[in-house]
Design an enzyme around this catalytic site. Structure first.
Site, PDB file in Angstrom:
ATOM      1  N   GLY A  10       0.812  -1.206   0.000  1.00 22.18           N
ATOM      2  CA  GLY A  10       0.000   0.000   0.000  1.00 22.18           C
ATOM      3  C   GLY A  10       0.843   1.254   0.000  1.00 22.18           C
ATOM      4  O   GLY A  10       2.010   1.241  -0.414  1.00 22.18           O
ATOM      5  N   ARG A  58       2.326   3.066   2.337  1.00 21.79           N
ATOM      6  CA  ARG A  58       3.603   3.083   3.043  1.00 21.79           C
ATOM      7  C   ARG A  58       4.663   2.312   2.273  1.00 21.79           C
ATOM      8  O   ARG A  58       5.821   2.729   2.209  1.00 21.79           O
ATOM      9  CB  ARG A  58       3.465   2.508   4.466  1.00 21.79           C
ATOM     10  CG  ARG A  58       4.749   2.696   5.285  1.00 21.79           C
ATOM     11  CD  ARG A  58       4.639   2.191   6.720  1.00 21.79           C
ATOM     12  NE  ARG A  58       5.813   2.583   7.497  1.00 21.79           N
ATOM     13  CZ  ARG A  58       6.947   1.909   7.545  1.00 21.79           C
ATOM     14  NH1 ARG A  58       7.089   0.774   6.860  1.00 21.79           N
ATOM     15  NH2 ARG A  58       7.957   2.349   8.279  1.00 21.79           N
ATOM     16  N   CYS A  59       4.278   1.197   1.689  1.00 20.45           N
ATOM     17  CA  CYS A  59       5.231   0.394   0.914  1.00 20.45           C
ATOM     18  C   CYS A  59       5.816   1.181  -0.260  1.00 20.45           C
ATOM     19  O   CYS A  59       6.958   0.966  -0.657  1.00 20.45           O
ATOM     20  CB  CYS A  59       4.548  -0.858   0.366  1.00 20.45           C
ATOM     21  SG  CYS A  59       3.867  -1.964   1.607  1.00 20.45           S
ATOM     22  N   MET A  60       5.015   2.093  -0.821  1.00 21.05           N
ATOM     23  CA  MET A  60       5.409   2.786  -2.048  1.00 21.05           C
ATOM     24  C   MET A  60       6.118   4.116  -1.799  1.00 21.05           C
ATOM     25  O   MET A  60       6.338   4.876  -2.739  1.00 21.05           O
ATOM     26  CB  MET A  60       4.174   3.016  -2.922  1.00 21.05           C
ATOM     27  CG  MET A  60       3.539   1.736  -3.438  1.00 21.05           C
ATOM     28  SD  MET A  60       2.160   1.997  -4.575  1.00 21.05           S
ATOM     29  CE  MET A  60       0.874   2.556  -3.444  1.00 21.05           C
TER      30      MET A  60
END
Length: 429
Positions: free
Chosen positions: A414, A416-418
């Site tokens: 999501g 945060r991952c990106m």
């Protein structure tokens, strides 16, 4: 001329002043159902739709803060011929099959012949295999150097921790080039004024050491929360512990370790089940973070270069409360149906990225999660309304900027991952 900000990240929620992104390109589409699992995907993505959704993330962040693109940063440092050769040499060392002695096809020479911009693209999007002998003609491989399918998840390969960058020791070799590129960007971009720390540079590194950024959260300057699972090992956490011990600070510092299940694959990182939203709120996947279960929460206290205490805690929230951080949990998937909790956690419903205290980004598709956010005072704002200036974010004290999420969540992450933040303002705790 690019405006650079100096590295400084001391929390998960401080007002964002700089972030590194990578817009997904052809590397995302350069896979088939047959090799998707090797690329760490459970499905293949439609690039045009994924890019449209990603523009909502990058466009919104462009309205809020200084943003940087990996490919542009990489191309900029590759303009220096000396740096260019150093990086290409390192690529060939971590992927030795690229330049076999006696082979008429030497990828190093091919890479060095390209301009900085083209080389940056090749290092991310891959190099197709030249079928100039029988072995390569019959090979089922399409690439001599594989694409970095996962690189739009910029969080994992490098982590800003206070004023240093911890380089990820990835759990899967298919992602090693991501770490190499991120270290090169910080080592050779003077404007960031960043010191990098890479486990592989330590001759005594434990071979089982693995660290990925999705597992490393800065709750407060003196508190790290780290997930221990399939992507970050105990040996990786011990490496981080050793770095903190070497600083020999008088002030106590704390590491809270949360064990994670190996299955399902949606639990690969801590930020898929727990993220910080505000000074007094967090997003949780309740069955793992709050409900009693077999997965341990371990509290390590260090001071003056020594571990002064290591013990089990009941759960993360209770451990944080003891340290003066009392957080109200907001439940991923809502509070009523475990079915909805499981479905929305699978689609990164707990994976929020904060642009400031009480100001976050997440997926619109997780409707029960968004209902809970709204009940807790967060205004739900579509990303397109931010980009088109239909609304003014300054009018809202707390909000969620929502991204369309049909393709991007299928990559396994999501907001945060990106995002890889490099500077945040201090939080007035």
């Amino acid at each position: 001329m690019t405006k650079y900000v100096e590295l400084d990240v001391r929390s998960e929620i401080g007002e964002l002043e700089g972030v590194i992104l990578h817009t997904p390109g052809s590397e995302v589409e350069n896979m088939t159902p047959e090799n998707a699992e090797r690329a760490l995907y459970s499905d293949i993505l439609n690039l045009s739709v994924a890019q449209k959704e990603y523009k909502q993330l990058s466009g919104s962040l462009n309205e809020i803060t200084q943003t940087y693109q990996v490919k542009e940063l990489l191309a900029n440092i590759l303009k220096d011929d000396k740096v260019k050769e150093i990086i290409v040499d390192k690529v060939c060392k971590i992927e030795p099959e690229l330049a076999v002695k006696g082979n008429t096809y030497c990828i190093k020479d091919i890479l060095l012949d390209h301009t900085a911009e083209d080389l940056a693209s090749l290092l991310i999007e891959g190099v197709t295999l030249t079928r100039d002998n029988l072995t390569k003609f019959l090979s089922k491989e399409r690439y001599a150097m594989r694409p970095l399918h996962n690189f739009f998840f910029t969080r994992d390969a490098s982590m800003s921790v206070v004023d240093e960058v911890l380089i990820g020791k990835m759990a899967n070799a298919v992602r090693d080039r991501e770490s190499l590129i991120m270290q090169a960007i910080f080592d050779y971009t003077p404007g960031f004024k960043a010191k990098t720390v890479n486990p592989i540079d330590n001759p005594n590194m434990d071979p089982n050491c693995m660290i990925e950024g999705g597992d490393v959260l800065i709750a407060r300057e003196d508190i790290l929360i780290i997930g221990n699972g399939t992507r970050t090992t105990t040996q990786g956490i011990d490496f981080i512990l050793a770095q903190l011990l070497s600083q020999k600070e008088e002030k106590q510092r704390h590491i809270l370790v949360q064990e994670l299940p190996a299955h399902p694959e949606s639990f690969i990182h801590l930020d898929m089940v727990f993220t910080l939203l505000d000074k007094d709120k967090c997003m949780v996947y309740e069955p793992l973070i709050i409900r009693p279960n077999k997965y341990q929460t371990v509290h390590i206290t260090i001071q003056n270069g020594k571990v002064v205490n290591i013990k089990n805690e009941n759960n993360l929230l209770q451990a944080l409360k003891k340290l003066g951080m009392e957080l109200k949990p907001i439940y991923c998937g809502g509070t009523k149906e475990p079915w909805n909790q499981e479905r929305e956690q699978w689609h990164s419903g707990a994976n929020f990225f904060a642009v400031g205290p009480g100001k976050v980004v997440g997926y619109a598709r997780n409707i029960y999660t968004m209902e809970e956010m709204n009940k807790n005072g967060f205004e739900i704002i579509p990303a397109d309304d931010v980009i088109s200036h239909k609304i003014n974010l300054a009018d809202y004290e707390k909000y969620v900027i929502t991204l369309d999420g049909s393709e991007l969540p299928r990559g396994g992450g999501g907001a945060r991952c990106m995002t890889m933040p490099i500077r945040r303002k201090a939080v007035n705790w």
